[in-house]
Motif scaffolding. Sequence first.
Motif, PDB file in Angstrom:
ATOM      1  N   ALA A 167     -34.692 -57.299  -0.838  1.00 50.11           N
ATOM      2  CA  ALA A 167     -34.521 -55.171  -1.075  1.00 50.11           C
ATOM      3  C   ALA A 167     -35.681 -54.840  -2.002  1.00 50.11           C
ATOM      4  CB  ALA A 167     -33.378 -54.887  -1.171  1.00 50.11           C
ATOM      5  N   PHE A 168     -35.896 -55.140  -3.178  1.00 48.93           N
ATOM      6  CA  PHE A 168     -37.321 -55.452  -3.922  1.00 48.93           C
ATOM      7  C   PHE A 168     -38.334 -55.729  -4.266  1.00 48.93           C
ATOM      8  CE2 PHE A 168     -33.104 -52.898  -5.137  1.00 48.93           C
ATOM      9  CZ  PHE A 168     -33.650 -51.179  -4.898  1.00 48.93           C
ATOM     10  N   ASN A 169     -39.397 -55.867  -4.934  1.00 50.30           N
ATOM     11  CA  ASN A 169     -41.250 -56.388  -4.470  1.00 50.30           C
ATOM     12  C   ASN A 169     -41.797 -56.064  -5.376  1.00 50.30           C
ATOM     13  OD1 ASN A 169     -42.373 -57.803  -3.564  1.00 50.30           O
ATOM     14  ND2 ASN A 169     -43.535 -57.307  -2.640  1.00 50.30           N
ATOM     15  N   PHE A 170     -41.241 -56.290  -6.591  1.00 53.68           N
ATOM     16  CA  PHE A 170     -41.473 -55.374  -7.654  1.00 53.68           C
ATOM     17  C   PHE A 170     -42.660 -56.643  -8.736  1.00 53.68           C
ATOM     18  CE2 PHE A 170     -38.711 -52.718  -8.226  1.00 53.68           C
ATOM     19  CZ  PHE A 170     -38.097 -51.937  -8.830  1.00 53.68           C
ATOM     20  N   PRO A 171     -43.689 -56.114  -8.822  1.00 52.29           N
ATOM     21  CA  PRO A 171     -44.965 -57.406  -9.826  1.00 52.29           C
ATOM     22  C   PRO A 171     -44.271 -58.068 -10.325  1.00 52.29           C
ATOM     23  CG  PRO A 171     -45.486 -55.304 -10.057  1.00 52.29           C
ATOM     24  CD  PRO A 171     -43.997 -55.117  -9.270  1.00 52.29           C
ATOM     25  N   ALA A 172     -44.650 -59.453 -11.052  1.00 51.90           N
ATOM     26  CA  ALA A 172     -44.121 -60.132 -11.735  1.00 51.90           C
ATOM     27  C   ALA A 172     -44.515 -59.078 -13.316  1.00 51.90           C
ATOM     28  CB  ALA A 172     -44.339 -62.050 -12.066  1.00 51.90           C
ATOM     29  N   GLY A 173     -43.515 -59.342 -14.033  1.00 52.87           N
ATOM     30  CA  GLY A 173     -43.468 -58.800 -15.506  1.00 52.87           C
ATOM     31  C   GLY A 173     -43.508 -57.820 -15.662  1.00 52.87           C
ATOM     32  N   HIS A 174     -42.933 -57.202 -14.423  1.00 52.82           N
ATOM     33  CA  HIS A 174     -42.430 -55.611 -14.484  1.00 52.82           C
ATOM     34  C   HIS A 174     -41.414 -54.872 -14.929  1.00 52.82           C
ATOM     35  CE1 HIS A 174     -41.863 -51.512 -12.271  1.00 52.82           C
ATOM     36  NE2 HIS A 174     -43.108 -51.360 -12.440  1.00 52.82           N
ATOM     37  N   PRO A 175     -41.249 -54.142 -15.411  1.00 51.73           N
ATOM     38  CA  PRO A 175     -39.501 -54.274 -16.611  1.00 51.73           C
ATOM     39  C   PRO A 175     -38.447 -54.114 -15.248  1.00 51.73           C
ATOM     40  CG  PRO A 175     -41.617 -52.549 -16.842  1.00 51.73           C
ATOM     41  CD  PRO A 175     -42.011 -53.424 -16.013  1.00 51.73           C
ATOM     42  N   SER A 176     -38.888 -53.738 -13.978  1.00 50.60           N
ATOM     43  CA  SER A 176     -37.926 -53.952 -12.742  1.00 50.60           C
ATOM     44  C   SER A 176     -37.623 -55.061 -12.678  1.00 50.60           C
ATOM     45  CB  SER A 176     -37.972 -52.320 -11.777  1.00 50.60           C
ATOM     46  OG  SER A 176     -37.957 -51.368 -12.965  1.00 50.60           O
ATOM     47  N   ALA A 177     -38.660 -55.721 -12.607  1.00 51.68           N
ATOM     48  CA  ALA A 177     -38.783 -57.428 -11.651  1.00 51.68           C
ATOM     49  C   ALA A 177     -36.897 -58.374 -11.283  1.00 51.68           C
ATOM     50  CB  ALA A 177     -40.043 -58.045 -12.234  1.00 51.68           C
ATOM     51  N   LYS A 178     -36.603 -58.015 -12.498  1.00 50.62           N
ATOM     52  CA  LYS A 178     -35.031 -58.405 -12.620  1.00 50.62           C
ATOM     53  C   LYS A 178     -35.069 -58.052 -11.348  1.00 50.62           C
ATOM     54  CE  LYS A 178     -32.424 -55.072 -14.626  1.00 50.62           C
ATOM     55  NZ  LYS A 178     -31.531 -55.095 -16.125  1.00 50.62           N
ATOM     56  N   TRP A 179     -34.630 -56.408 -10.229  1.00 51.49           N
ATOM     57  CA  TRP A 179     -34.177 -56.363  -8.617  1.00 51.49           C
ATOM     58  C   TRP A 179     -34.640 -57.049  -7.775  1.00 51.49           C
ATOM     59  CZ3 TRP A 179     -30.878 -52.288  -9.115  1.00 51.49           C
ATOM     60  CH2 TRP A 179     -30.144 -52.092  -9.576  1.00 51.49           C
ATOM     61  N   ASN A 180     -35.459 -57.728  -8.047  1.00 50.43           N
ATOM     62  CA  ASN A 180     -36.459 -58.569  -6.902  1.00 50.43           C
ATOM     63  C   ASN A 180     -35.323 -59.151  -6.408  1.00 50.43           C
ATOM     64  OD1 ASN A 180     -38.280 -57.489  -7.378  1.00 50.43           O
ATOM     65  ND2 ASN A 180     -40.002 -58.691  -7.502  1.00 50.43           N
ATOM     66  N   ALA A 181     -34.511 -60.107  -7.623  1.00 45.72           N
ATOM     67  CA  ALA A 181     -32.849 -60.872  -6.712  1.00 45.72           C
ATOM     68  C   ALA A 181     -31.340 -59.630  -6.690  1.00 45.72           C
ATOM     69  CB  ALA A 181     -32.575 -61.418  -8.353  1.00 45.72           C
TER      70      ALA A 181
END
Length: 284
Positions: A122-136
């Motif tokens: 659903a989500f695709n934030f770049p590594a190190g982004h504050p919201s990167a946990k949402w990639n899971a």
Amino acid sequence: MNTFCFGLLLTLGGLFCSEPTQKAKKPLVVFVCGDHEYSGEETLPIVAAELEKNYGMRTIVLKSSPDHNSEENIPGLEALKDADLAVFYLRWRRLPADQLAHIDAYLKSGKPVMGFRTTTHAFNFPAGHPSAKWNAFGEFALNTPPGWGGKAKHTHYGHSSSTDVSIVPAEAANPILTGVSKDWHVRSWLYHVVPDYPVKGSTTLLTGKAVNPERMAVENPVAWTGTNSFGGKIFMTTLGHPEDFRVESFQRLVINAIHDELGLKVPKKWKGKMDIQVPYRVAK
């Protein structure tokens, strides 16, 4: 008149004069759509309209803005506060923190969650982004692999392939499968999620076998139920190509699952096949 008789008359009078019991409030289903490829923002409004017309529900459909390729804005997510069920069809979004907060609050409420196909990523934030946990998101919200590729090797068997779907024999009596054919075919190319997904404790309802795969393929779950990491009831399907929505067994699966997620009895009588003629888009 003695005290007992007087009290009885008061009680009976109250029964006869009381206001009629209010009808139970219609459940609210909020659909959250935003994908580049599968036209979820066109198929799901048709499902929403059917729920309102024939199944006594209220619905809200939220879409990426200004169009389906807009990855950073889905207005109206505050509606999740009042939702009884949230249904997600997302692909590689990068929503701002204030919008993610509404999804986070809904998940933490422990209310039911439903997802289609690309919601595994659903989500695709770049590594190190504050919201990167949402990639899971797929993993913690819907018991899927945590995003596309990666260690789980979440992938598919090629766009030129399709899928034969079968009911898991042990789940044949599951209410969600009411009216769903034992074996059927869909256009979706099969997603690879095994061996580690869906997460342990999930119940697989349907499995799929790739037809004319572009590489060696194995059977995979394509629909399952369970409980997510927030304690919420979930239903997830890796199907969802717009042509899948034309198949009656898939339509019944979706309507049944929505009822089950809401804790309602699955309708005994099918209200009729929906006319869903939505095109597939080549992925961005």
